[in-house]
Design an enzyme around this catalytic site. Structure first.
Site, mmCIF file in Angstrom:
data_model
loop_
_atom_site.group_PDB
_atom_site.id
_atom_site.type_symbol
_atom_site.label_atom_id
_atom_site.label_comp_id
_atom_site.label_asym_id
_atom_site.label_seq_id
_atom_site.Cartn_x
_atom_site.Cartn_y
_atom_site.Cartn_z
ATOM 1 N N LYS A 10 -11.792 41.784 36.261
ATOM 2 C CA LYS A 10 -10.485 41.580 36.897
ATOM 3 C C LYS A 10 -9.997 40.148 36.646
ATOM 4 O O LYS A 10 -10.770 39.290 36.215
ATOM 5 C CB LYS A 10 -10.608 41.884 38.395
ATOM 6 C CG LYS A 10 -10.993 43.346 38.725
ATOM 7 C CD LYS A 10 -11.037 43.563 40.243
ATOM 8 C CE LYS A 10 -11.415 44.980 40.630
ATOM 9 N NZ LYS A 10 -11.419 45.163 42.117
ATOM 10 N N PHE A 58 -3.267 46.977 52.124
ATOM 11 C CA PHE A 58 -3.507 45.965 51.090
ATOM 12 C C PHE A 58 -3.019 46.403 49.708
ATOM 13 O O PHE A 58 -3.156 45.650 48.746
ATOM 14 C CB PHE A 58 -5.001 45.592 51.047
ATOM 15 C CG PHE A 58 -5.936 46.741 50.744
ATOM 16 C CD1 PHE A 58 -6.131 47.190 49.440
ATOM 17 C CD2 PHE A 58 -6.620 47.382 51.769
ATOM 18 C CE1 PHE A 58 -7.000 48.243 49.166
ATOM 19 C CE2 PHE A 58 -7.482 48.444 51.509
ATOM 20 C CZ PHE A 58 -7.674 48.875 50.198
ATOM 21 N N ARG A 91 -22.711 50.282 39.109
ATOM 22 C CA ARG A 91 -22.279 50.080 40.507
ATOM 23 C C ARG A 91 -23.312 49.234 41.252
ATOM 24 O O ARG A 91 -22.963 48.387 42.067
ATOM 25 C CB ARG A 91 -22.112 51.435 41.236
ATOM 26 C CG ARG A 91 -20.987 52.324 40.758
ATOM 27 C CD ARG A 91 -19.609 51.970 41.282
ATOM 28 N NE ARG A 91 -19.403 52.038 42.707
ATOM 29 C CZ ARG A 91 -18.194 51.912 43.264
ATOM 30 N NH1 ARG A 91 -17.096 51.736 42.520
ATOM 31 N NH2 ARG A 91 -18.053 51.937 44.562
ATOM 32 N N THR A 97 -18.248 46.990 47.576
ATOM 33 C CA THR A 97 -16.826 46.655 47.416
ATOM 34 C C THR A 97 -16.483 45.353 48.141
ATOM 35 O O THR A 97 -15.795 44.492 47.592
ATOM 36 C CB THR A 97 -15.970 47.813 47.984
ATOM 37 O OG1 THR A 97 -16.367 49.025 47.338
ATOM 38 C CG2 THR A 97 -14.493 47.571 47.757
ATOM 39 N N ARG A 108 -20.601 41.000 42.517
ATOM 40 C CA ARG A 108 -19.605 40.755 43.561
ATOM 41 C C ARG A 108 -20.147 39.831 44.645
ATOM 42 O O ARG A 108 -19.426 39.008 45.205
ATOM 43 C CB ARG A 108 -19.161 42.097 44.163
ATOM 44 C CG ARG A 108 -18.290 42.912 43.207
ATOM 45 C CD ARG A 108 -18.120 44.337 43.675
ATOM 46 N NE ARG A 108 -17.029 45.023 43.013
ATOM 47 C CZ ARG A 108 -16.687 46.284 43.272
ATOM 48 N NH1 ARG A 108 -17.359 46.984 44.182
ATOM 49 N NH2 ARG A 108 -15.689 46.849 42.628
ATOM 50 N N ASN A 122 -13.046 40.892 44.023
ATOM 51 C CA ASN A 122 -14.461 41.168 43.750
ATOM 52 C C ASN A 122 -14.797 41.245 42.265
ATOM 53 O O ASN A 122 -15.779 41.854 41.871
ATOM 54 C CB ASN A 122 -14.911 42.415 44.523
ATOM 55 C CG ASN A 122 -14.006 43.605 44.259
ATOM 56 O OD1 ASN A 122 -13.190 43.567 43.341
ATOM 57 N ND2 ASN A 122 -14.162 44.654 45.035
ATOM 58 N N HIS A 125 -14.327 45.882 38.364
ATOM 59 C CA HIS A 125 -14.153 47.272 38.761
ATOM 60 C C HIS A 125 -15.200 48.096 38.030
ATOM 61 O O HIS A 125 -15.440 47.882 36.841
ATOM 62 C CB HIS A 125 -12.762 47.784 38.367
ATOM 63 C CG HIS A 125 -12.625 49.277 38.499
ATOM 64 N ND1 HIS A 125 -12.377 49.880 39.711
ATOM 65 C CD2 HIS A 125 -12.768 50.278 37.599
ATOM 66 C CE1 HIS A 125 -12.353 51.202 39.524
ATOM 67 N NE2 HIS A 125 -12.592 51.465 38.260
HETATM 68 N N1 UDP Z 1 -10.097 46.665 48.384
HETATM 69 C C1 UDP Z 1 -9.744 45.723 49.354
HETATM 70 N N2 UDP Z 1 -10.003 46.000 50.669
HETATM 71 C C2 UDP Z 1 -10.608 47.155 51.068
HETATM 72 C C3 UDP Z 1 -10.954 48.100 50.080
HETATM 73 C C4 UDP Z 1 -10.687 47.829 48.759
HETATM 74 O O1 UDP Z 1 -9.228 44.659 49.011
HETATM 75 O O2 UDP Z 1 -10.813 47.348 52.265
HETATM 76 C C5 UDP Z 1 -9.805 46.381 46.959
HETATM 77 C C6 UDP Z 1 -11.016 45.827 46.215
HETATM 78 O O3 UDP Z 1 -10.561 44.884 45.239
HETATM 79 C C7 UDP Z 1 -11.575 47.083 45.568
HETATM 80 C C8 UDP Z 1 -10.310 47.851 45.213
HETATM 81 O O4 UDP Z 1 -9.428 47.600 46.307
HETATM 82 O O5 UDP Z 1 -12.389 46.778 44.450
HETATM 83 C C9 UDP Z 1 -10.515 49.351 45.035
HETATM 84 O O6 UDP Z 1 -11.087 49.878 46.201
HETATM 85 P P1 UDP Z 1 -12.226 50.998 46.152
HETATM 86 O O7 UDP Z 1 -12.367 51.538 47.541
HETATM 87 O O8 UDP Z 1 -11.941 51.953 45.047
HETATM 88 O O9 UDP Z 1 -13.560 50.135 45.849
HETATM 89 P P2 UDP Z 1 -14.422 49.960 44.502
HETATM 90 O O10 UDP Z 1 -14.525 51.316 43.854
HETATM 91 O O11 UDP Z 1 -13.689 48.954 43.631
HETATM 92 O O12 UDP Z 1 -15.755 49.435 44.961
HETATM 93 MG MG MG Z 2 -13.037 52.706 43.372
#
Ligand code: UDP
Ligand code: MG
Length: 167
Positions: A10, A58, A91, A97, A108, A122, A125
């Site tokens: 990112k 958000f 992952r 996350t 992360r 974070n 992705h």
């Molecule tokens: N995100 C955030 N706050 C939250 C959940 C997600 O800022 O409470 C952001 C974060 O950058 C995350 C992205 O939204 O990586 C996508 O969210 P997802 O739930 O898909 O998490 P990921 O698959 O990236 O772990």
């Molecule tokens: Mg996701």
């Protein structure tokens, strides 16, 4: 089982000069990189990629973040990693996350932060499951940009030239 996952470095990862570190960490998985490029993320691509989060408070910040507007870096690095259990391996390395909940040795956990507005910056992705990986890889890459055949394709005529597109 062999599977593919989309990885995005990112804009915060690029701005913090973490590309090398992140790729080094990912190389611990011994997975194969089968596609890689730098992408300027359009609003449409950002909103489609994160469509499942459209209703979250958000979401507008998340779209600005992935488009690089929060870091003055209007690009991401997109890669496809392929191999045995690619999704869980990547992952695991990426961590949770929420960077405060991520293991401190994960990508992360080591490099992420929560902004004052509450957005999780974070750094990377990673597709969450095979369904997401398929949708995301087909969204970010054309068949010709990936060196293995991951998903069915079809040939269409574009300006009188045959090109492969996702079926
Ligand atoms: N995100 C955030 N706050 C939250 C959940 C997600 O800022 O409470 C952001 C974060 O950058 C995350 C992205 O939204 O990586 C996508 O969210 P997802 O739930 O898909 O998490 P990921 O698959 O990236 O772990
Ligand atoms: Mg996701």
């Amino acid at each position: 089982m062999n599977e593919a996952t989309l990885i995005l470095i990112k804009p915060d990862g690029l701005k913090k000069s973490l590309t090398g570190n992140i790729l080094t960490r990912l190389s611990e998985t011994k997975l194969e990189i089968v596609a890689a490029k730098i992408v300027r993320v359009s609003r449409e691509l950002a909103e489609t990629h994160y469509a499942h989060l459209r209703d979250k408070a958000f979401f507008p910040d998340l779209i600005k973040y992935i488009q690089g507007e929060l870091h003055n870096r209007r690009k991401v690095m997109a890669l496809v990693y392929w191999g045995e259990d690619a999704i869980s391996k990547c992952r695991q390395l990426a961590g949770a996350t929420n960077p405060e909940e991520a293991e401190s040795t994960s990508i992360r956990g080591a490099y992420g932060r929560i902004t004052t507005s509450g957005l999780y910056e974070n750094v990377v992705h990673v597709s969450a499951n095979q369904g997401d990986a398929k949708r995301e890889i087909k969204l970010w890459f054309k068949p010709s940009e990936i060196i293995v055949d991951l998903y069915p394709t079809k040939e269409v005529l574009k300006d009188n030239v045959k090109v492969k597109v996702w079926a």
